[in-house]
Design a protein around this motif. Sequence first.
Motif: not given
Length: 491
Positions: A128-140
């Motif tokens: 079971r996998l989900l695919v989303a846009e990749y955000m390249p600048n880390e997390t909050l």
Amino acid sequence: MGIQCSRLIPCCVDSQVKASVIETPDAEIEDSSEASNWPTFREFTLEQLKNATSGFAVENIVSEHGEKAPNVVYKGKLENQMRIAVKRFNRNAWPDARQFLEESRSVGQLRNQRLANLLGCCCEGEERLLVAEYMPNETLAKHLFHWETQPMKWAMRLRVVLHLAQALEYCTSKGRALYHDLNAYRVLFDEDGNPRLSSFGLMKNSRDGKSYSTNLAFTPPEYLRTGRVTPESVIYSFGTLLLDLLSGKHIPPSHALDVIRGRNLQMLTDSCLEGQFSDDDGTELVRLASRCLQYEPRERPNPKSLVAALAPLQKETEVLSHILMGIQHSTTFASLSPLGEACSRKDLTAIHEVLESLGYKDDEGVANELSFQMWTDQMQDTLNCKKKGDVAFRQKDFRLAIECYSQFIDTGTMVSPTVYARRSLCYLISDMPQEALNDAMQAEVISPVWHIASYLQSVALTGLGMENEAQAALKEGTTLESKRNATPKLK
């Protein structure tokens, strides 16, 4: 350099890619008419996602807890160069395939600039996998709690909570008011430095919905009583994020409420913010956090009222997010290495000199299945093809080099990222950019963090007229090379 031994063929996927737009900080939320900017939700095959993540390579893991996370998230890249994030659930999370697909498709209908949008899913066998846009600048969490160069500015913190409130308002308006385990790791920063809410949290981590994984001191009171998430629970979690942004650290809500009641704003706020905001602004944010953290769910505000309260507080709205964040923008580069410079100029002669001088030292560690078996006539023939290809490559007989390297690759008994890189350059010199791109991507499949693979992709993409993608690949190569050079070499 970690290596995955794989001979995966790049997948064919839709070529739709969201247009890159630098948004103004106070931009209104798009309605459904803007959804055409993003690819439509689709189902991927497991093979396609293996290709995109270099066989789920350890080097591509971006989960908070790495391999130990219950559901591991990988970064990846599709053949059309779109970068993606792939969440791989543990085998017991979603036993009902139909339920997983229905939930995924429902979340996948959402499209908004405040979300890291869900692009697709995969449901094969037990996977079971989900695919989303990749955000390249880390997390909050990274920028707020573990910053390295500068603390997050007050104006950016205000922008984060406004964008987050807008994301929740949009989701609520589309019938997806529940968000599971909202915390600083769920807020991501895109290529422009704008904060986005991860779409992964819009889905339960399992069929039973028991998805609060944070410390019990931070979970909504009603969740502790009933074990269920409600829209009001999400607002409580939003209140804990407000505290995070005010203080620059995790403060248990119960302790924070005691500080708030004591009207000691100075004890609550991050010392790094001194002089960046007025007492009135600070008091207003504290008041809003207090409302979100009310014990009784019905006394908490809704997302729409949060947006109305936060919008007037915004500062420096004309300053782009990546500037406020102090991060490198996707269109700017640090100083390029000689190889990076050669690739940016598409100087194929200079690239040839680098690859020739490099030899095969970057193949060290490639685990070839037959390396320790008895040498057979077939193996010897395979090695002879490579040697002939190397001689032709050195003598700049690129047609013959392509022929010999192709024979080596087609036997399938050994893998070599360097051979793919060399054949890629031969294709470039022969004005065959699509073939060159395929080989450069295959080199990346074998060696996920090899900078030369990204550099060659950049040159091939330029030859295909894909300038934006070429710039992204060049930047990726620069980043990988910089990390490689910063890593101490074992003696």
